[in-house]
Design a protein around this motif. Structure first.
Motif, short mmCIF file in Angstrom:
data_model
loop_
_atom_site.label_atom_id
_atom_site.label_comp_id
_atom_site.label_asym_id
_atom_site.label_seq_id
_atom_site.Cartn_x
_atom_site.Cartn_y
_atom_site.Cartn_z
N LEU A 33 68.94 -6.10 43.43
CA LEU A 33 68.03 -5.50 42.46
C LEU A 33 67.15 -4.43 43.11
N VAL A 34 66.59 -4.76 44.27
CA VAL A 34 65.72 -3.81 44.97
C VAL A 34 66.52 -2.60 45.45
N ALA A 35 67.74 -2.83 45.95
CA ALA A 35 68.58 -1.72 46.41
C ALA A 35 68.93 -0.78 45.27
N SER A 36 69.25 -1.35 44.12
CA SER A 36 69.58 -0.54 42.95
C SER A 36 68.39 0.31 42.52
N LYS A 37 67.20 -0.28 42.56
CA LYS A 37 66.00 0.47 42.17
C LYS A 37 65.66 1.56 43.19
N PHE A 38 65.83 1.24 44.47
CA PHE A 38 65.52 2.23 45.49
C PHE A 38 66.44 3.45 45.38
N GLN B 24 76.28 3.58 38.11
CA GLN B 24 75.57 2.81 37.08
C GLN B 24 75.23 3.66 35.86
N TYR B 25 75.47 4.97 35.95
CA TYR B 25 75.15 5.86 34.84
C TYR B 25 76.44 6.23 34.11
N VAL B 26 76.64 5.64 32.98
CA VAL B 26 77.88 5.86 32.25
C VAL B 26 77.58 6.05 30.77
N HIS B 27 78.23 7.04 30.20
CA HIS B 27 78.14 7.20 28.74
C HIS B 27 79.55 7.15 28.19
N ASN B 28 79.82 6.17 27.38
CA ASN B 28 81.13 6.01 26.78
C ASN B 28 80.96 6.02 25.26
N PRO B 29 81.37 7.09 24.59
CA PRO B 29 81.17 7.17 23.14
C PRO B 29 81.89 6.09 22.36
N GLU B 30 82.90 5.45 22.98
CA GLU B 30 83.66 4.42 22.28
C GLU B 30 83.11 3.02 22.54
N GLU B 31 82.06 2.92 23.35
CA GLU B 31 81.50 1.62 23.70
C GLU B 31 80.67 1.07 22.54
N GLY C 72 73.53 -1.48 30.06
CA GLY C 72 72.23 -0.88 30.31
C GLY C 72 72.34 0.39 31.14
N PRO C 73 71.26 1.15 31.22
CA PRO C 73 71.27 2.40 31.95
C PRO C 73 71.24 2.23 33.46
N TRP C 74 70.62 1.17 33.96
CA TRP C 74 70.58 0.87 35.39
C TRP C 74 70.18 -0.59 35.54
N LEU C 75 70.24 -1.07 36.76
CA LEU C 75 70.04 -2.50 36.98
C LEU C 75 68.55 -2.83 37.04
N ASN C 76 67.95 -3.10 35.88
CA ASN C 76 66.56 -3.56 35.87
C ASN C 76 66.53 -5.08 35.79
N ASN C 77 65.34 -5.65 35.78
CA ASN C 77 65.21 -7.11 35.85
C ASN C 77 65.78 -7.80 34.62
N SER C 78 65.55 -7.23 33.46
CA SER C 78 66.06 -7.82 32.24
C SER C 78 67.59 -7.85 32.23
N ARG C 79 68.17 -6.77 32.67
CA ARG C 79 69.64 -6.72 32.72
C ARG C 79 70.21 -7.68 33.75
N MET C 80 69.52 -7.80 34.90
CA MET C 80 69.98 -8.75 35.92
C MET C 80 69.95 -10.18 35.38
N ALA C 81 68.89 -10.53 34.66
CA ALA C 81 68.80 -11.87 34.07
C ALA C 81 69.95 -12.11 33.10
N CYS C 82 70.32 -11.08 32.35
CA CYS C 82 71.42 -11.20 31.40
C CYS C 82 72.75 -11.36 32.11
N ILE C 83 72.93 -10.63 33.21
CA ILE C 83 74.20 -10.65 33.93
C ILE C 83 74.40 -11.95 34.70
N CYS C 84 73.40 -12.34 35.50
CA CYS C 84 73.60 -13.51 36.36
C CYS C 84 73.49 -14.82 35.58
#
Length: 230
Positions: A144-149, A159-166, A175-187
């Motif tokens: 998480l810290v590495a992603s933010k740094f 981590q930056y992806v735009h897919n119009p078919e998604e 999500g747009p990048w690995l923030n805390n909320s997204r990490m909680a959802c993933i793990c």
């Protein structure tokens, strides 16, 4: 008992941001006039300017995933689990593969996280003993810290992806990048409150020594080239 495993402090109500990570590490980093040259800055990643190649994410190589697990397992001894007690944490290699793939972690982010884990090991008190999921906790916090740094650099462009078919559900998970909320959802094994606490404890443990430049990465890869089959 290491604080990354259990803690009695009140969890912080908010998470740190990429700007917080960079600002707090500057006092222990390179001179300011050198910092802008240390990492390749990314172009603007708007929804209208993404290349088709960025849609194809490749998971981390198996050798890097395995090395992650070996490094974490070698970090500190853990308490022996009572006989017959059900395992609470998922198998470590599987957990690393799942989290890094769903979070679209690049090799650069992974290596910076490994450098943080090395700094964490140096900071651990002697005779520290962890719980069964201490390796999982340290992995989550370091990633998480590495992603933010690296947020905003080309090293984190995976981590930056735009897919119009998604669909909307996939967007909310990715999500747009690995923030805390997204990490909680993933793990899924830790709540947002726990993720916030893990991040705070990890940053305190490494004394906010988050700055990593290209030379540090190259030195780490050179030192561990045999382990990583480079």
């Amino acid at each position: 008992m290491i604080s990354m495993a259990t803690t009695t402090t009140t969890p912080p109500t908010s998470a740190t941001t990429p700007k917080d990570i960079k600002r707090k590490s500057k006092s222990l980093a390179l001179p300011e006039h050198q910092q802008s040259k240390s990492l390749p800055r990314a172009q603007s990643y708007s929804s209208s300017s993404s290349s088709s190649s960025s849609l194809c994410y490749r998971p981390l190589p198996d050798i890097l995933t395995d090395y992650f697990a070996l490094t974490l397992c070698d970090l500190l001894p853990t308490k022996q689990q009572p006989l017959g007690e059900q395992r609470k944490a998922p198998e470590l290699v599987y957990f690393i593969q799942r989290v890094t793939t769903q979070a679209r972690i690049s090799c650069h982010i992974a290596v910076v996280a490994l450098i943080y884990i090395e700094r964490c090991k140096e900071a651990l008190p002697k005779n520290a003993i962890g719980d069964a999921d201490t390796a999982h906790r340290i992995f989550v916090a370091a990633l998480l810290v590495a992603s933010k740094f690296l947020h905003g650099t080309t090293w984190a462009s995976s981590q930056y992806v735009h897919n119009p078919e998604e669909d909307e559900e996939s967007k909310s998970t990715r999500g747009p990048w690995l923030n805390n909320s997204r990490m909680a959802c993933i793990c899924s094994i830790y709540s947002l409150q726990q993720i916030n606490q893990l991040e705070c404890s990890f940053l305190n443990l490494i004394k906010h020594r988050c700055w990593v430049d290209s030379a540090t990465v190259q030195a780490y890869l050179l030192e561990h080239r045999q382990d990583l089959l480079l």
